[in-house]
Write an enzyme that holds these catalytic residues in place. Structure first.
Site, mmCIF file in Angstrom:
data_model
loop_
_atom_site.group_PDB
_atom_site.id
_atom_site.type_symbol
_atom_site.label_atom_id
_atom_site.label_comp_id
_atom_site.label_asym_id
_atom_site.label_seq_id
_atom_site.Cartn_x
_atom_site.Cartn_y
_atom_site.Cartn_z
ATOM 1 N N TYR A 17 47.593 55.325 77.114
ATOM 2 C CA TYR A 17 47.768 54.868 75.644
ATOM 3 C C TYR A 17 47.135 53.562 75.354
ATOM 4 C CZ TYR A 17 50.766 58.749 74.778
ATOM 5 O OH TYR A 17 51.137 60.297 74.650
ATOM 6 N N ASN B 102 57.378 63.967 69.605
ATOM 7 C CA ASN B 102 56.100 65.002 69.152
ATOM 8 C C ASN B 102 55.799 66.019 70.234
ATOM 9 O OD1 ASN B 102 54.405 63.608 70.342
ATOM 10 N ND2 ASN B 102 53.227 63.117 68.514
ATOM 11 N N HIS C 255 51.414 65.849 74.159
ATOM 12 C CA HIS C 255 49.968 64.972 74.434
ATOM 13 C C HIS C 255 49.159 66.212 74.633
ATOM 14 C CE1 HIS C 255 46.748 62.550 75.017
ATOM 15 N NE2 HIS C 255 46.456 63.149 76.166
ATOM 16 N N GLU D 111 40.901 62.019 81.032
ATOM 17 C CA GLU D 111 42.559 62.294 81.334
ATOM 18 C C GLU D 111 42.744 63.263 82.870
ATOM 19 O OE1 GLU D 111 43.978 63.385 77.563
ATOM 20 O OE2 GLU D 111 43.610 61.453 76.997
HETATM 21 N N1 UDP Z 1 52.772 57.265 68.246
HETATM 22 C C1 UDP Z 1 53.798 56.713 67.534
HETATM 23 N N2 UDP Z 1 53.669 56.347 66.355
HETATM 24 C C2 UDP Z 1 52.305 55.881 65.761
HETATM 25 C C3 UDP Z 1 51.298 56.384 66.401
HETATM 26 C C4 UDP Z 1 51.548 57.313 67.584
HETATM 27 O O1 UDP Z 1 54.890 56.636 68.112
HETATM 28 O O2 UDP Z 1 52.286 55.258 64.723
HETATM 29 C C5 UDP Z 1 52.983 57.701 69.409
HETATM 30 C C6 UDP Z 1 53.097 59.484 69.450
HETATM 31 O O3 UDP Z 1 53.754 59.890 70.326
HETATM 32 C C7 UDP Z 1 51.811 59.932 69.570
HETATM 33 C C8 UDP Z 1 51.203 58.767 70.660
HETATM 34 O O4 UDP Z 1 51.825 57.685 70.256
HETATM 35 O O5 UDP Z 1 51.812 61.237 70.098
HETATM 36 C C9 UDP Z 1 49.627 58.786 70.920
HETATM 37 O O6 UDP Z 1 49.006 58.438 69.667
HETATM 38 P P1 UDP Z 1 47.766 59.050 69.103
HETATM 39 O O7 UDP Z 1 47.432 58.189 67.886
HETATM 40 O O8 UDP Z 1 46.734 59.044 70.256
HETATM 41 O O9 UDP Z 1 48.472 60.518 68.608
HETATM 42 P P2 UDP Z 1 47.972 61.913 69.332
HETATM 43 O O10 UDP Z 1 46.841 61.939 70.060
HETATM 44 O O11 UDP Z 1 49.075 62.109 70.413
HETATM 45 O O12 UDP Z 1 48.498 62.888 68.221
HETATM 46 MG MG MG Z 2 45.836 60.587 71.394
#
Ligand code: UDP
Ligand code: MG
Length: 153
Positions: free
Chosen positions: A49, A112, A115, A126
């Site tokens: 992350y 959610n 991933h 990854e």
């Molecule tokens: N996340 C969060 N708040 C935010 C953005 C992300 O809690 O405003 C968390 C959420 O669990 C997300 C993960 O960080 O799945 C990674 O963020 P990303 O933007 O990469 O989203 P994803 O690829 O998982 O949809």
């Molecule tokens: Mg992501």
């Protein structure tokens, strides 16, 4: 054929949704070519992350991802990266479409469920991050002619 990476997050493990999530990928026709359980280290989360490290909520994401061990899957199929990302749904589960994993199983942005790699480039990084070459398996699904036409792969 592409391979992509899925992490089944602690939210899914605590809520008993592991089987439902894996079942969706299997039923879709994706091939499981790697599978392991691990507790993510601080360093792994910082790298995975890295685009969120500077956000004020990074610590709560890290704590959430370390709440239990996670399950890590490598899934293979034609256009697997896009297919799995679409099946996962938008980051904000409240806005994710019904029919997607997040849309059907969760109510949160953070909690959610899964991933999924967001591009071919990130899938390659990854997969390397979480699996050695020996942990990714090469075997032929016997049902191939019923999954694809022979000019699709
Ligand atoms: N996340 C969060 N708040 C935010 C953005 C992300 O809690 O405003 C968390 C959420 O669990 C997300 C993960 O960080 O799945 C990674 O963020 P990303 O933007 O990469 O989203 P994803 O690829 O998982 O949809
Ligand atoms: Mg992501």
């Amino acid at each position: 054929m592409q391979k992509t990476l899925v992490i089944i997050k602690p939210s899914a493990i605590q809520r008993g949704l592991v089987g439902d999530v894996i079942s969706r990928f299997e039923k879709k026709g994706l091939q499981i070519v790697g599978f392991k359980m691990m507790l993510l280290t601080d360093d792994m989360i910082k790298i995975h992350y890295s685009h969120l490290v500077d956000k004020p909520f990074f610590k709560r994401i890290k704590d959430s991802m370390q709440a239990t061990p996670v399950l890590i899957l490598a899934l293979k199929g034609v256009d697997a990266v896009e297919v799995v990302r679409n099946m996962s749904g938008s980051t904000n589960s409240r806005k994710a479409l019904s029919g997607t994993i997040r849309g059907d199983f969760s109510m949160s942005v953070q909690e959610n469920i899964v991933h999924a790699s967001d591009s071919v480039e990130s899938s390659l990084a990854e997969l390397k991050r979480f699996f050695t070459d020996e942990e990714l398996f090469d075997y032929s699904p016997l049902i191939m002619p019923h999954l694809y036409s022979n000019d699709e792969y």
